[in-house]
Design an enzyme around this catalytic site. Structure first.
Site, mmCIF file in Angstrom:
data_model
loop_
_atom_site.group_PDB
_atom_site.id
_atom_site.type_symbol
_atom_site.label_atom_id
_atom_site.label_comp_id
_atom_site.label_asym_id
_atom_site.label_seq_id
_atom_site.Cartn_x
_atom_site.Cartn_y
_atom_site.Cartn_z
ATOM 1 N N SER A 1 9.431 7.412 -9.746
ATOM 2 C CA SER A 1 9.556 6.497 -8.607
ATOM 3 C C SER A 1 11.012 6.152 -8.302
ATOM 4 O O SER A 1 11.386 5.990 -7.141
ATOM 5 C CB SER A 1 8.758 5.217 -8.872
ATOM 6 O OG SER A 1 9.234 4.554 -10.036
ATOM 7 N N ASN B 1 6.648 -1.537 -12.903
ATOM 8 C CA ASN B 1 7.382 -1.092 -14.068
ATOM 9 C C ASN B 1 8.353 -2.168 -14.538
ATOM 10 O O ASN B 1 8.745 -3.049 -13.775
ATOM 11 C CB ASN B 1 8.182 0.174 -13.747
ATOM 12 C CG ASN B 1 7.291 1.399 -13.618
ATOM 13 O OD1 ASN B 1 6.280 1.516 -14.302
ATOM 14 N ND2 ASN B 1 7.673 2.324 -12.754
ATOM 15 N N GLY C 1 -0.486 1.282 -4.950
ATOM 16 C CA GLY C 1 -1.501 0.445 -4.317
ATOM 17 C C GLY C 1 -2.491 1.246 -3.500
ATOM 18 O O GLY C 1 -3.689 0.979 -3.500
ATOM 19 N N ASN D 1 9.846 5.351 -19.249
ATOM 20 C CA ASN D 1 10.520 5.007 -17.990
ATOM 21 C C ASN D 1 12.035 4.992 -18.111
ATOM 22 O O ASN D 1 12.743 5.386 -17.173
ATOM 23 C CB ASN D 1 10.033 3.640 -17.494
ATOM 24 C CG ASN D 1 8.784 3.741 -16.657
ATOM 25 O OD1 ASN D 1 8.547 4.756 -16.022
ATOM 26 N ND2 ASN D 1 7.973 2.692 -16.661
ATOM 27 N N LYS E 1 5.810 1.240 -22.357
ATOM 28 C CA LYS E 1 6.019 2.047 -21.162
ATOM 29 C C LYS E 1 7.497 2.332 -20.916
ATOM 30 O O LYS E 1 7.849 3.359 -20.333
ATOM 31 C CB LYS E 1 5.395 1.375 -19.936
ATOM 32 C CG LYS E 1 5.241 2.370 -18.791
ATOM 33 C CD LYS E 1 4.428 1.868 -17.635
ATOM 34 C CE LYS E 1 4.307 2.979 -16.599
ATOM 35 N NZ LYS E 1 3.872 2.492 -15.292
ATOM 36 N N ASN F 1 13.142 7.904 -15.489
ATOM 37 C CA ASN F 1 13.513 7.316 -14.201
ATOM 38 C C ASN F 1 15.024 7.428 -13.994
ATOM 39 O O ASN F 1 15.492 7.889 -12.949
ATOM 40 C CB ASN F 1 13.068 5.853 -14.131
ATOM 41 C CG ASN F 1 11.693 5.690 -13.530
ATOM 42 O OD1 ASN F 1 11.509 5.853 -12.334
ATOM 43 N ND2 ASN F 1 10.712 5.388 -14.372
ATOM 44 N N THR G 1 0.840 -1.198 0.000
ATOM 45 C CA THR G 1 0.000 0.000 0.000
ATOM 46 C C THR G 1 0.874 1.247 0.000
ATOM 47 O O THR G 1 0.895 2.017 0.955
ATOM 48 C CB THR G 1 -0.969 -0.026 1.202
ATOM 49 O OG1 THR G 1 -1.659 -1.287 1.224
ATOM 50 C CG2 THR G 1 -2.015 1.082 1.087
ATOM 51 N N GLY G 2 1.633 1.410 -1.095
ATOM 52 C CA GLY G 2 2.389 2.636 -1.298
ATOM 53 C C GLY G 2 1.571 3.602 -2.128
ATOM 54 O O GLY G 2 0.345 3.631 -2.045
ATOM 55 N N ALA G 3 2.250 4.394 -2.944
ATOM 56 C CA ALA G 3 1.531 5.389 -3.744
ATOM 57 C C ALA G 3 0.596 4.726 -4.742
ATOM 58 O O ALA G 3 -0.566 5.129 -4.886
ATOM 59 C CB ALA G 3 2.541 6.279 -4.476
#
Length: 317
Positions: free
Chosen positions: A268, A108, A17, A202, A198, A206, A13-15
């Protein structure tokens, strides 16, 4: 649970989730959240999302768990953890999955499903979930949602591997969950093609956010970094073509133009580096490079970026 009212588990349950779990819970779904370090904060104060699109959102109380053994069996498992821990995560997924559950990797990188599949029970369906979203945690249980939110889904493996019609049913069922939560979602014919798509964004953003210590606005404002971003995007598309995936050359321009319209965003990987967490270098760089090389295609700029990031990651931790 019935097919009309599935029980959903959020694993990590981070950003990512936290945002999707909160949106699904607000839409009326039964959602259960597995947490680690932020369990007490979320249990006591709930989940908060400050969204540029949806306003200030709050979910409290939250069906939160620190131990997977306490969770009920879930029909859908949305995995928001980093791909660096997939192998260790497999027993947890098996423990909290209902019979025939669908596991969606909201991660990712390339081939993240492949690295997990062999460690999961054969009865579980595995799907790829590609999130086009700008979000990050600003405090325990607090998520800043800056832009977008679309989730594209594709079937990877499981007991429907030889039944394309059933695969389509499963993917459309997953997309319908997000639609009911007000989130754009569509089915993908090929998970591998979608993951190469994607990577076009990324790979440059990133990595350069870590290497140059800045966000998208500064990267897009400087002539040298703009040229490097465009060159990296072209390389990724060349690697995709070598691996048999047809991505139009114009797609790089679309991603570049989209980024120019965004508010400043720190990807991220920047946050992982800042907090001294392992960088997702295998999924985002090593595997695409290896796949392209096996197809006879070298990607020198991406290789150099990967080598620099590997040095930074080793010394950062």
């Amino acid at each position: 649970m019935t097919a009309q009212s599935p029980r959903i588990g959020i694993i990590g349950t981070g950003a990512i989730g936290g945002f999707y779990g909160l949106m699904l819970a607000r839409a009326g779904f039964e959602v259960h959240f597995l947490l680690r370090s932020e369990y007490a904060a979320v249990r006591d104060r709930g989940l908060h999302v400050n969204s540029s699109l949806h306003g200030a959102l709050k979910l409290h109380p939250v069906q939160a768990y620190a131990n997977p053994a306490d969770m009920p069996p879930c029909d859908w498992l949305l995995v928001g953890t980093k791909s660096t821990g997939n192998v260790e995560l497999a027993p947890t997924l098996a423990q909290v999955a209902a019979p025939g559950a669908k596991v969606v990797l909201l991660q990712n990188g390339l081939d993240v499903e492949d690295s997990l599949r062999e460690h999961l029970p054969a009865s579980l369906h595995l799907l790829g979930g590609l999130c086009y979203i700008g979000a990050y945690r600003s405090a325990p249980g607090v998520i800043e949602h800056q832009a977008l939110g679309r989730v594209n889904l594709g079937y990877h493996s499981g007991t429907a591997a030889n039944d394309e019609a059933l695969q389509q049913v499963i993917v459309e069922e997953g997309a319908a969950l997000f639609h009911q939560a007000g989130i754009e979602s569509q089915a993908m014919a090929s998970v591998h093609l979608a993951r190469w798509h994607k990577l076009v964004w990324n790979v440059p953003f990133n990595g350069l956010s870590v290497l140059l210590g800045t966000g998208t606005t500064a990267l897009m404002a400087d002539e040298s970094s703009r040229e490097l971003i465009q060159a990296l995007m072209v390389e990724v598309i060349r690697g995709a073509h070598a691996c048999g995936h047809d991505i139009p050359a114009s797609y790089a321009g679309q991603m570049f133009a989209m980024t120019e319209t965004m508010d400043d965003y720190l990807p991220s990987m920047y946050h992982d580096h800042l907090h001294k967490r392992p960088l997702e270098l295998a999924a985002i760089y090593a595997r695409p490079l290896a796949a392209a090389r096996a197809a006879g295609c070298e990607l020198p700029r991406m290789q150099a970026l990967y080598q620099a990031l590997s040095f930074i990651d080793r010394h950062n931790r």
